[in-house]
Scaffold this motif. Structure first.
Motif, PDB file in Angstrom:
ATOM      1  N   THR A  82      44.753   6.391 -37.538  1.00 39.61           N
ATOM      2  CA  THR A  82      44.787   5.852 -39.245  1.00 39.61           C
ATOM      3  C   THR A  82      43.444   5.455 -39.661  1.00 39.61           C
ATOM      4  OG1 THR A  82      47.016   4.577 -38.975  1.00 39.61           O
ATOM      5  CG2 THR A  82      45.650   3.736 -40.574  1.00 39.61           C
ATOM      6  N   GLY A  83      43.534   6.056 -40.373  1.00 39.54           N
ATOM      7  CA  GLY A  83      41.953   5.830 -41.340  1.00 39.54           C
ATOM      8  C   GLY A  83      42.108   5.704 -42.369  1.00 39.54           C
ATOM      9  N   LEU A  84      41.403   4.343 -42.743  1.00 41.01           N
ATOM     10  CA  LEU A  84      40.251   4.193 -43.406  1.00 41.01           C
ATOM     11  C   LEU A  84      39.628   5.159 -44.229  1.00 41.01           C
ATOM     12  CD1 LEU A  84      40.702   1.679 -46.176  1.00 41.01           C
ATOM     13  CD2 LEU A  84      38.498   1.209 -44.993  1.00 41.01           C
ATOM     14  N   LEU A  85      39.835   5.762 -45.423  1.00 47.57           N
ATOM     15  CA  LEU A  85      38.640   6.441 -46.639  1.00 47.57           C
ATOM     16  C   LEU A  85      38.464   6.250 -47.248  1.00 47.57           C
ATOM     17  CD1 LEU A  85      38.546   9.580 -46.098  1.00 47.57           C
ATOM     18  CD2 LEU A  85      39.945  10.598 -47.029  1.00 47.57           C
ATOM     19  N   ILE A  86      37.183   5.590 -47.474  1.00 48.29           N
ATOM     20  CA  ILE A  86      36.406   5.114 -48.113  1.00 48.29           C
ATOM     21  C   ILE A  86      35.698   6.282 -49.344  1.00 48.29           C
ATOM     22  CG2 ILE A  86      34.247   3.606 -48.494  1.00 48.29           C
ATOM     23  CD1 ILE A  86      35.169   2.326 -45.937  1.00 48.29           C
ATOM     24  N   VAL A  87      36.368   6.156 -49.964  1.00 49.88           N
ATOM     25  CA  VAL A  87      35.819   7.585 -51.486  1.00 49.88           C
ATOM     26  C   VAL A  87      34.260   7.361 -51.934  1.00 49.88           C
ATOM     27  CG1 VAL A  87      36.402   9.175 -52.559  1.00 49.88           C
ATOM     28  CG2 VAL A  87      38.613   8.471 -51.042  1.00 49.88           C
ATOM     29  N   ASP A  88      33.261   6.922 -51.277  1.00 50.60           N
ATOM     30  CA  ASP A  88      32.248   7.205 -52.599  1.00 50.60           C
ATOM     31  C   ASP A  88      31.515   5.565 -52.914  1.00 50.60           C
ATOM     32  OD1 ASP A  88      32.584   9.900 -52.505  1.00 50.60           O
ATOM     33  OD2 ASP A  88      33.064   9.948 -54.942  1.00 50.60           O
ATOM     34  N   LEU A  89      31.563   4.726 -51.950  1.00 55.57           N
ATOM     35  CA  LEU A  89      31.377   4.048 -51.589  1.00 55.57           C
ATOM     36  C   LEU A  89      29.715   3.579 -51.476  1.00 55.57           C
ATOM     37  CD1 LEU A  89      33.958   1.314 -51.418  1.00 55.57           C
ATOM     38  CD2 LEU A  89      33.015   2.514 -53.735  1.00 55.57           C
ATOM     39  N   GLN A  90      29.224   4.200 -51.983  1.00 58.36           N
ATOM     40  CA  GLN A  90      27.159   4.673 -51.363  1.00 58.36           C
ATOM     41  C   GLN A  90      26.384   3.817 -52.181  1.00 58.36           C
ATOM     42  OE1 GLN A  90      28.563   9.324 -52.545  1.00 58.36           O
ATOM     43  NE2 GLN A  90      27.191   9.343 -52.121  1.00 58.36           N
TER      44      GLN A  90
ATOM     45  N   ILE B 220      33.984  -2.070 -59.741  1.00 58.87           N
ATOM     46  CA  ILE B 220      33.240  -1.218 -58.696  1.00 58.87           C
ATOM     47  C   ILE B 220      32.335  -2.530 -57.552  1.00 58.87           C
ATOM     48  CG2 ILE B 220      31.876   0.914 -58.161  1.00 58.87           C
ATOM     49  CD1 ILE B 220      33.238   1.817 -60.443  1.00 58.87           C
ATOM     50  N   ALA B 221      31.953  -2.830 -58.330  1.00 62.07           N
ATOM     51  CA  ALA B 221      30.889  -4.058 -57.488  1.00 62.07           C
ATOM     52  C   ALA B 221      31.952  -4.571 -56.307  1.00 62.07           C
ATOM     53  CB  ALA B 221      30.031  -4.552 -58.534  1.00 62.07           C
TER      54      ALA B 221
ATOM     55  N   GLY C  41      37.566   3.199 -52.439  1.00 59.21           N
ATOM     56  CA  GLY C  41      37.024   3.644 -53.527  1.00 59.21           C
ATOM     57  C   GLY C  41      36.524   4.100 -55.392  1.00 59.21           C
ATOM     58  N   ILE C  42      35.615   5.638 -54.832  1.00 59.53           N
ATOM     59  CA  ILE C  42      35.365   5.642 -56.684  1.00 59.53           C
ATOM     60  C   ILE C  42      35.834   6.538 -56.893  1.00 59.53           C
ATOM     61  CG2 ILE C  42      34.501   3.093 -57.061  1.00 59.53           C
ATOM     62  CD1 ILE C  42      32.419   4.427 -57.147  1.00 59.53           C
ATOM     63  N   VAL C  43      35.748   7.300 -58.152  1.00 55.34           N
ATOM     64  CA  VAL C  43      36.889   6.297 -59.682  1.00 55.34           C
ATOM     65  C   VAL C  43      37.927   6.744 -58.994  1.00 55.34           C
ATOM     66  CG1 VAL C  43      35.044   6.003 -61.006  1.00 55.34           C
ATOM     67  CG2 VAL C  43      36.254   8.093 -60.528  1.00 55.34           C
ATOM     68  N   THR C  44      39.213   5.497 -59.227  1.00 57.39           N
ATOM     69  CA  THR C  44      40.616   6.111 -59.106  1.00 57.39           C
ATOM     70  C   THR C  44      40.688   7.772 -59.246  1.00 57.39           C
ATOM     71  OG1 THR C  44      40.456   3.274 -59.444  1.00 57.39           O
ATOM     72  CG2 THR C  44      42.773   4.621 -59.017  1.00 57.39           C
TER      73      THR C  44
ATOM     74  N   GLY D 256      42.272  -1.351 -53.990  1.00 62.17           N
ATOM     75  CA  GLY D 256      40.705  -1.186 -53.242  1.00 62.17           C
ATOM     76  C   GLY D 256      40.137   0.229 -53.721  1.00 62.17           C
ATOM     77  N   CYS D 257      40.482   0.815 -55.371  1.00 65.71           N
ATOM     78  CA  CYS D 257      39.593   1.236 -55.829  1.00 65.71           C
ATOM     79  C   CYS D 257      39.422   1.258 -57.305  1.00 65.71           C
ATOM     80  CB  CYS D 257      41.263   2.718 -55.989  1.00 65.71           C
ATOM     81  SG  CYS D 257      41.890   2.966 -54.896  1.00 65.71           S
ATOM     82  N   ALA D 258      38.779   1.493 -58.254  1.00 60.48           N
ATOM     83  CA  ALA D 258      38.693   0.874 -59.683  1.00 60.48           C
ATOM     84  C   ALA D 258      37.760   2.726 -60.123  1.00 60.48           C
ATOM     85  CB  ALA D 258      37.531  -0.046 -59.381  1.00 60.48           C
ATOM     86  N   ALA D 259      37.793   2.164 -61.850  1.00 57.16           N
ATOM     87  CA  ALA D 259      37.206   2.971 -62.579  1.00 57.16           C
ATOM     88  C   ALA D 259      36.614   2.284 -63.201  1.00 57.16           C
ATOM     89  CB  ALA D 259      38.584   3.753 -63.132  1.00 57.16           C
ATOM     90  N   PHE D 260      35.854   3.164 -64.301  1.00 56.14           N
ATOM     91  CA  PHE D 260      35.180   2.611 -64.853  1.00 56.14           C
ATOM     92  C   PHE D 260      35.981   1.863 -67.078  1.00 56.14           C
ATOM     93  CE2 PHE D 260      32.258   5.480 -63.170  1.00 56.14           C
ATOM     94  CZ  PHE D 260      30.915   4.711 -63.558  1.00 56.14           C
TER      95      PHE D 260
END
Length: 204
Positions: free
Chosen positions: A11-19, A39-40, A142-145, A169-173
């Motif tokens: 199993t992997g937690l795939l974190i999209v673009d939390l940079q 997002i923050a 991660g972002i954005v949803t 665990g995701c968000a958009a604007f």
């Protein structure tokens, strides 16, 4: 497949673009006035799940949105992104730079994959490294949803990964955009909260 027992080692937690360039007060998006409290808040919300997976032998995977530098270091920026984010400039999201990195709160990632478009699978080595690591289940955040997350979730689904999307665990604007995207992804992924995902991992 949604109800099958969870194998944490696969199993992997795939974190999209939390940079940093997206989230940090000194990053590119903050400089351009593009900030979001929703997002923050994500790193702190996702961290307990990441720590649990690390402790139990799972994987943490970070995707890094990348502006590839060309001659003189000037980044290649697609026309639609340039129109949306005219503040982006040389050095932003540059490979190896501070702004390109996963935020400190979620470091370190076990696997890091650069990406140049919405999906973490488009023209990247993502599928290759996941298969090599033996990962068949992804918890995606991660972002954005409605952008990078949605595209990555759909691409994971068509590649036959067991796919979950972390609804908080995701968000958009905007909250409305986020909720609509989570609802739309229900046909290709199981939606669950970070707390629910943590309970699955701890029980495995």
């Amino acid at each position: 497949m949604h109800d099958a027992p969870l194998d944490v080692a696969r199993t992997g937690l795939l974190i999209v673009d939390l940079q940093n360039d997206f989230l940090h007060a000194d990053g590119a998006y903050a400089r351009g006035g593009q900030t979001s409290a929703d997002i923050a808040a994500l790193p702190e919300r996702v961290l307990p799940l990441a720590d649990s997976l690390r402790r139990k032998g799972g994987w943490v995977i970070s995707t890094q949105f990348t502006l590839v530098p060309g001659k003189g270091g000037e980044p290649f920026i697609s026309p639609h992104l340039k129109a949306l984010r005219p503040f982006l400039r040389k050095g932003d999201f540059c490979p190896g730079a501070w702004g390109h990195q996963l935020v400190d709160e979620l470091q370190p990632a076990d696997l890091t994959v650069e990406k140049v478009a919405y999906s973490a699978f488009y023209m990247t080595r993502m599928e290759w490294v996941l298969r090599k690591a033996g990962i068949d289940t992804l918890m995606i955040c991660g972002i954005v949803t409605n952008g990078g997350v949605a595209s990555t979730v759909r691409d994971a689904h068509v590649r036959d990964f067991r796919t979950m999307v972390l609804s908080d665990g995701c968000a958009a604007f905007s909250p409305e955009t986020h909720q609509r995207a989570i609802g739309d992804l229900g046909t290709v992924a199981r939606a669950l909260t970070c707390a629910e995902a943590l309970a699955l991992v701890e029980a495995a």
